[in-house]
Design a protein around this motif. Sequence first.
Motif, PDB file in Angstrom:
ATOM      1  N   ILE A  70       0.854  -1.190   0.000  1.00  0.00           N
ATOM      2  CA  ILE A  70       0.000   0.000   0.000  1.00  0.00           C
ATOM      3  C   ILE A  70       0.889   1.239   0.000  1.00  0.00           C
ATOM      4  O   ILE A  70       1.762   1.389   0.854  1.00  0.00           O
ATOM      5  N   ILE A  71       0.644   2.109  -0.974  1.00  0.00           N
ATOM      6  CA  ILE A  71       1.477   3.292  -1.192  1.00  0.00           C
ATOM      7  C   ILE A  71       0.605   4.542  -1.142  1.00  0.00           C
ATOM      8  O   ILE A  71      -0.555   4.518  -1.558  1.00  0.00           O
ATOM      9  N   PHE A  72       1.187   5.630  -0.653  1.00  0.00           N
ATOM     10  CA  PHE A  72       0.582   6.926  -0.944  1.00  0.00           C
ATOM     11  C   PHE A  72       1.613   7.727  -1.707  1.00  0.00           C
ATOM     12  O   PHE A  72       2.814   7.617  -1.486  1.00  0.00           O
ATOM     13  N   VAL A  73       1.105   8.504  -2.661  1.00  0.00           N
ATOM     14  CA  VAL A  73       1.971   9.281  -3.544  1.00  0.00           C
ATOM     15  C   VAL A  73       1.869  10.745  -3.157  1.00  0.00           C
ATOM     16  O   VAL A  73       0.785  11.323  -3.174  1.00  0.00           O
ATOM     17  N   ASP A  74       2.995  11.314  -2.783  1.00  0.00           N
ATOM     18  CA  ASP A  74       3.051  12.734  -2.491  1.00  0.00           C
ATOM     19  C   ASP A  74       3.152  13.483  -3.815  1.00  0.00           C
ATOM     20  O   ASP A  74       3.817  13.012  -4.752  1.00  0.00           O
ATOM     21  N   LYS A  75       2.499  14.627  -3.910  1.00  0.00           N
ATOM     22  CA  LYS A  75       2.530  15.402  -5.147  1.00  0.00           C
ATOM     23  C   LYS A  75       3.970  15.763  -5.516  1.00  0.00           C
ATOM     24  O   LYS A  75       4.748  16.197  -4.679  1.00  0.00           O
ATOM     25  N   ASP A 107      -5.304   7.636  -1.275  1.00  0.00           N
ATOM     26  CA  ASP A 107      -5.329   8.983  -1.859  1.00  0.00           C
ATOM     27  C   ASP A 107      -5.338  10.015  -0.735  1.00  0.00           C
ATOM     28  O   ASP A 107      -6.373  10.318  -0.162  1.00  0.00           O
ATOM     29  N   MET A 108      -4.167  10.556  -0.430  1.00  0.00           N
ATOM     30  CA  MET A 108      -4.041  11.524   0.666  1.00  0.00           C
ATOM     31  C   MET A 108      -4.680  12.868   0.336  1.00  0.00           C
ATOM     32  O   MET A 108      -4.919  13.665   1.238  1.00  0.00           O
ATOM     33  N   THR A 109      -4.987  13.117  -0.928  1.00  0.00           N
ATOM     34  CA  THR A 109      -5.619  14.394  -1.286  1.00  0.00           C
ATOM     35  C   THR A 109      -7.082  14.430  -0.861  1.00  0.00           C
ATOM     36  O   THR A 109      -7.693  15.488  -0.864  1.00  0.00           O
ATOM     37  N   LYS A 110      -7.645  13.286  -0.506  1.00  0.00           N
ATOM     38  CA  LYS A 110      -9.064  13.215  -0.153  1.00  0.00           C
ATOM     39  C   LYS A 110      -9.309  12.933   1.328  1.00  0.00           C
ATOM     40  O   LYS A 110     -10.425  12.618   1.727  1.00  0.00           O
ATOM     41  N   VAL A 111      -8.273  13.052   2.151  1.00  0.00           N
ATOM     42  CA  VAL A 111      -8.407  12.747   3.580  1.00  0.00           C
ATOM     43  C   VAL A 111      -9.467  13.628   4.240  1.00  0.00           C
ATOM     44  O   VAL A 111     -10.308  13.138   5.004  1.00  0.00           O
ATOM     45  N   ASP A 112      -9.448  14.931   3.954  1.00  0.00           N
ATOM     46  CA  ASP A 112     -10.433  15.830   4.576  1.00  0.00           C
ATOM     47  C   ASP A 112     -11.855  15.493   4.152  1.00  0.00           C
ATOM     48  O   ASP A 112     -12.774  15.512   4.974  1.00  0.00           O
ATOM     49  N   ALA A 113     -12.040  15.162   2.877  1.00  0.00           N
ATOM     50  CA  ALA A 113     -13.377  14.809   2.391  1.00  0.00           C
ATOM     51  C   ALA A 113     -13.857  13.510   3.041  1.00  0.00           C
ATOM     52  O   ALA A 113     -15.030  13.391   3.417  1.00  0.00           O
TER      53      ALA A 113
END
Length: 197
Positions: A70-75, A107-113
């Motif tokens: 499991i990976i998260f990709v930083d921008k 997808d760390m860009t959607k954590v707040d949502a």
Amino acid sequence: MKKFNLIFIIAVAIGLAGCQSKVQYGDATEVETVNENFGSTDLQAITAKMVDSMLTFPPIVAMTANDRPIIFVDKIKNKTSEHIDTESVTDSISNKLLRSGKFRFIDMTKVDAVRKQLDYQNNSGMVDPSTAINFGCQIGAQFMLYGNLSSIVKQDGSTKDVYYKMTMRLMDLETGLIEWSDEKEIRKVKSKSFLGL
């Protein structure tokens, strides 16, 4: 004088008629050389190089033989002097790695949502508790994929040289060890003739 005005109006009308624009579809994979700036061909070359390198690196091959880490990709960080949509580069690399079937992604860009949705499900009183997703059940990432895009621009008279370098790394979040790293270099040279063409 009236004759001159009439000739001028006709010349302008003919000129405008000859300046009509035409839009057509092109091949998205065709080499694009409109100018020396970062473009679609560069994005495709970087994506292909990074994904192929990572998927064929022997420790990564061994790591993904019986598991889908499991990976998260930083921008991707843009360290160039021009505006580059590095989110598009990040998305292309993520998509190709996911499509390989070797990795799973968070997808760390959607954590707040996601947090807002879980709060709504658990605390609003409007969702059936038996169907609400509980807090604290998400799976954490094992690895972080990140990188930088940098450039060096030099100009001498009518020649402009642009060098791009994309560097990426895969970090094990538990140990902090870098499990994979690679870079892709691109050089573009633009020369003007003495007529400026």
